[in-house]
Design an enzyme around this catalytic site. Structure first.
Site, mmCIF file in Angstrom:
data_model
loop_
_atom_site.group_PDB
_atom_site.id
_atom_site.type_symbol
_atom_site.label_atom_id
_atom_site.label_comp_id
_atom_site.label_asym_id
_atom_site.label_seq_id
_atom_site.Cartn_x
_atom_site.Cartn_y
_atom_site.Cartn_z
ATOM 1 N N ARG A 138 0.835 -1.216 0.000
ATOM 2 C CA ARG A 138 0.000 0.000 0.000
ATOM 3 C C ARG A 138 0.870 1.267 0.000
ATOM 4 O O ARG A 138 0.536 2.267 0.639
ATOM 5 C CB ARG A 138 -0.952 0.028 1.200
ATOM 6 C CG ARG A 138 -1.953 -1.116 1.264
ATOM 7 C CD ARG A 138 -2.961 -1.032 0.118
ATOM 8 N NE ARG A 138 -4.082 -1.924 0.337
ATOM 9 C CZ ARG A 138 -4.076 -3.217 0.003
ATOM 10 N NH1 ARG A 138 -3.030 -3.754 -0.581
ATOM 11 N NH2 ARG A 138 -5.136 -3.961 0.225
ATOM 12 N N SER B 275 -10.601 -0.943 3.469
ATOM 13 C CA SER B 275 -9.807 -1.056 4.692
ATOM 14 C C SER B 275 -9.394 0.332 5.154
ATOM 15 O O SER B 275 -8.792 1.091 4.395
ATOM 16 C CB SER B 275 -8.532 -1.860 4.434
ATOM 17 O OG SER B 275 -8.844 -3.148 3.986
ATOM 18 N N GLU C 162 -4.809 3.700 6.428
ATOM 19 C CA GLU C 162 -4.543 3.528 5.009
ATOM 20 C C GLU C 162 -5.235 4.621 4.192
ATOM 21 O O GLU C 162 -4.757 5.035 3.148
ATOM 22 C CB GLU C 162 -5.068 2.142 4.580
ATOM 23 C CG GLU C 162 -4.551 1.660 3.260
ATOM 24 C CD GLU C 162 -5.600 0.909 2.493
ATOM 25 O OE1 GLU C 162 -6.307 1.560 1.683
ATOM 26 O OE2 GLU C 162 -5.712 -0.310 2.688
HETATM 27 N N1 EPU Z 1 -10.259 -11.059 10.380
HETATM 28 C C1 EPU Z 1 -10.892 -11.125 11.591
HETATM 29 N N2 EPU Z 1 -11.871 -10.211 11.857
HETATM 30 C C2 EPU Z 1 -12.245 -9.259 10.966
HETATM 31 C C3 EPU Z 1 -11.589 -9.195 9.718
HETATM 32 C C4 EPU Z 1 -10.592 -10.107 9.463
HETATM 33 O O1 EPU Z 1 -10.608 -11.964 12.435
HETATM 34 O O2 EPU Z 1 -13.142 -8.488 11.277
HETATM 35 C C5 EPU Z 1 -9.235 -12.073 10.062
HETATM 36 C C6 EPU Z 1 -9.760 -13.052 9.030
HETATM 37 O O3 EPU Z 1 -10.448 -14.108 9.619
HETATM 38 C C7 EPU Z 1 -8.483 -13.503 8.356
HETATM 39 C C8 EPU Z 1 -7.603 -12.273 8.428
HETATM 40 O O4 EPU Z 1 -8.146 -11.445 9.443
HETATM 41 O O5 EPU Z 1 -7.877 -14.519 9.107
HETATM 42 C C9 EPU Z 1 -7.508 -11.525 7.108
HETATM 43 O O6 EPU Z 1 -8.795 -11.098 6.698
HETATM 44 P P1 EPU Z 1 -9.172 -10.857 5.143
HETATM 45 O O7 EPU Z 1 -8.761 -12.003 4.325
HETATM 46 O O8 EPU Z 1 -10.589 -10.403 5.093
HETATM 47 O O9 EPU Z 1 -8.220 -9.713 4.667
HETATM 48 P P2 EPU Z 1 -7.614 -8.429 5.379
HETATM 49 O O10 EPU Z 1 -6.183 -8.702 5.697
HETATM 50 O O11 EPU Z 1 -8.491 -7.997 6.480
HETATM 51 C C10 EPU Z 1 -6.703 -7.376 3.160
HETATM 52 C C11 EPU Z 1 -6.752 -6.068 2.424
HETATM 53 C C12 EPU Z 1 -8.072 -5.923 1.691
HETATM 54 C C13 EPU Z 1 -8.226 -7.074 0.720
HETATM 55 C C14 EPU Z 1 -8.168 -8.374 1.510
HETATM 56 C C15 EPU Z 1 -8.200 -9.591 0.618
HETATM 57 C C16 EPU Z 1 -5.364 -4.507 3.670
HETATM 58 C C17 EPU Z 1 -5.326 -3.323 4.582
HETATM 59 N N3 EPU Z 1 -6.579 -4.964 3.360
HETATM 60 O O12 EPU Z 1 -7.693 -7.346 4.187
HETATM 61 O O13 EPU Z 1 -7.993 -4.719 0.937
HETATM 62 O O14 EPU Z 1 -9.442 -6.997 0.009
HETATM 63 O O15 EPU Z 1 -6.925 -8.448 2.257
HETATM 64 O O16 EPU Z 1 -6.998 -9.706 -0.050
HETATM 65 O O17 EPU Z 1 -4.315 -4.998 3.273
HETATM 66 C C18 EPU Z 1 -8.492 -2.380 0.987
HETATM 67 O O18 EPU Z 1 -7.273 -2.189 0.954
HETATM 68 O O19 EPU Z 1 -9.315 -1.424 1.018
HETATM 69 C C19 EPU Z 1 -8.997 -3.748 1.056
HETATM 70 C C20 EPU Z 1 -10.287 -4.023 1.218
#
Ligand code: EPU
Length: 339
Positions: A164, A239, A335
């Protein structure tokens, strides 16, 4: 070129919070952009470029000019037997570019389906999802250098992409306006990237054993729709925080007390933690404030359920930062761009 006085910014950002700008200029070409930058009304005033407004939170009015990048067009830049290079104007809707590539059977961007925003904003923060970042398929971009009005080409190295992150958020900040971006995409046979998150599971549920680019794109769209709020219905900017990268020792300490901690390797001696997990554990998931709050299916996403101000959303983000620091000793970083 169009210049509007005292314009409403609310419909131009996905958070949909109240804000106005002294001037709003729209441009569809580099010539129009140059003319705008020289217009006596706005010359020398604070400038802000807006694409889809999907990564911005206004906590106040803008005292200068907001420039809306509306440069259109998608065309093939060149091709060989294995690759197609596609150039898109900075004002093209990101998802429209992704679907165009899927329709042409050019592989690479399908995991990035349905990310809100415009093409010109994508390199700013090296958008990413489901195991792919744009840097993986980026070839070059063209940008207007504001100080002398020249068009400059940036290759991948010059963009200094990180998680990012890019040159355009750091040393290049406010010095360039991105005009077009060119990606190098793969022709069939495709190597699909379905290992991240639930993509494989989603495909299996659909009974798809040998997926096409379109199948992967459709699966990603379904996953995103199930987790992330639709900005047309609920104001949000995806995010709100980055996933923090912490020293491995801290992650190991936290794992002892919190075995469920979601983490990924992130280079030597460092671990990336899931900010959504930290925020959920700190008790914020589904929080309802005064019109604002935290999405109930993904704690990384702050929402405007209607009537919230940018300042209220910013204050909520500060409370979340403080409580995650207190509880886990981890410093979250926003972010979203805060104005
Ligand atoms: N999780 C939780 N609780 C929550 C959300 C997530 O426990 O409320 C846990 C999930 O269970 C999982 C882990 O956190 O084990 C990761 O969650 P997820 O796969 O939903 O992805 P993320 O790391 O929360 C990132 C990006 C998203 C992107 C997703 C999928 C960032 C800041 N965010 O989210 O990007 O869509 O991966 O690749 O890196 C964005 O940048 O606006 C965005 C939506």
């Amino acid at each position: 070129m169009q210049l509007e006085r005292n314009a409403d910014l609310r419909p131009l950002t996905t958070f949909g919070v109240p804000a106005r700008t002294k001037w709003l200029g729209r441009f569809t070409s580099v010539e129009e952009l140059r003319a705008l930058l020289q217009a006596p009304e706005v010359n020398g005033q604070p400038r802000l470029v807006l694409g889809g407004g999907s990564n911005m939170l206004f906590t106040r009015d803008w005292p200068g000019v907001v420039l809306m990048n509306e440069i259109p067009g998608i065309h093939m830049f060149r091709e060989d037997a294995h690759h197609a290079w596609v150039t898109a104007g900075a004002g093209v809707v990101w998802h429209a570019l992704v679907r165009h590539c899927v329709d042409q059977d050019w592989g690479g961007l399908e995991n990035l389906s349905l990310i809100p925003g415009k093409v010109g904003a994508a390199p700013m923060q090296n958008i990413g999802a489901y195991g792919v970042e744009i840097k993986d398929h980026f070839d070059h971009l063209e940008a207007l250098r504001i100080e002398d009005g020249e068009v400059v080409t940036f290759d991948r190295e010059a963009c200094a992409f990180g998680y990012r992150e890019s040159f355009f958020k750091r040393a290049g900040r406010d010095r360039y306006i991105i005009l077009s971006v060119t990606f190098r995409l793969n022709k069939a046979p495709h190597t699909l990237n379905t290992s991240y998150g639930n993509i494989q599971q989603e495909l299996e549920q659909r009974g798809i054993a040998s997926p096409t680019l379109r199948d992967v794109s459709d699966a990603v769209i379904a996953i995103r729709r199930s987790k992330l709020p639709d900005p047309a219905v609920t104001g949000n900017a995806g995010s709100f925080f980055k996933n923090p990268v912490v020293p491995q020792a801290l992650a190991e300490r936290l794992k002892e007390t919190h075995p469920g901690l979601a983490s990924y390797p992130a280079g030597p001696g460092e671990v990336k933690l899931a900010a959504g997990w930290l925020i959920e554990q700190a008790g914020w998931k589904g929080y309802h404030g005064n019109g604002h709050g935290v999405h109930d299916k993904q704690a990384l996403v702050l929402v405007n359920r209607g009537g919230a101000t940018g300042q209220a959303i910013f204050d909520l983000s500060q409370r979340i930062l403080d409580s995650v620091r207190e509880r886990f000793g981890v410093e979250l970083e926003r972010e979203v761009n805060i104005i």
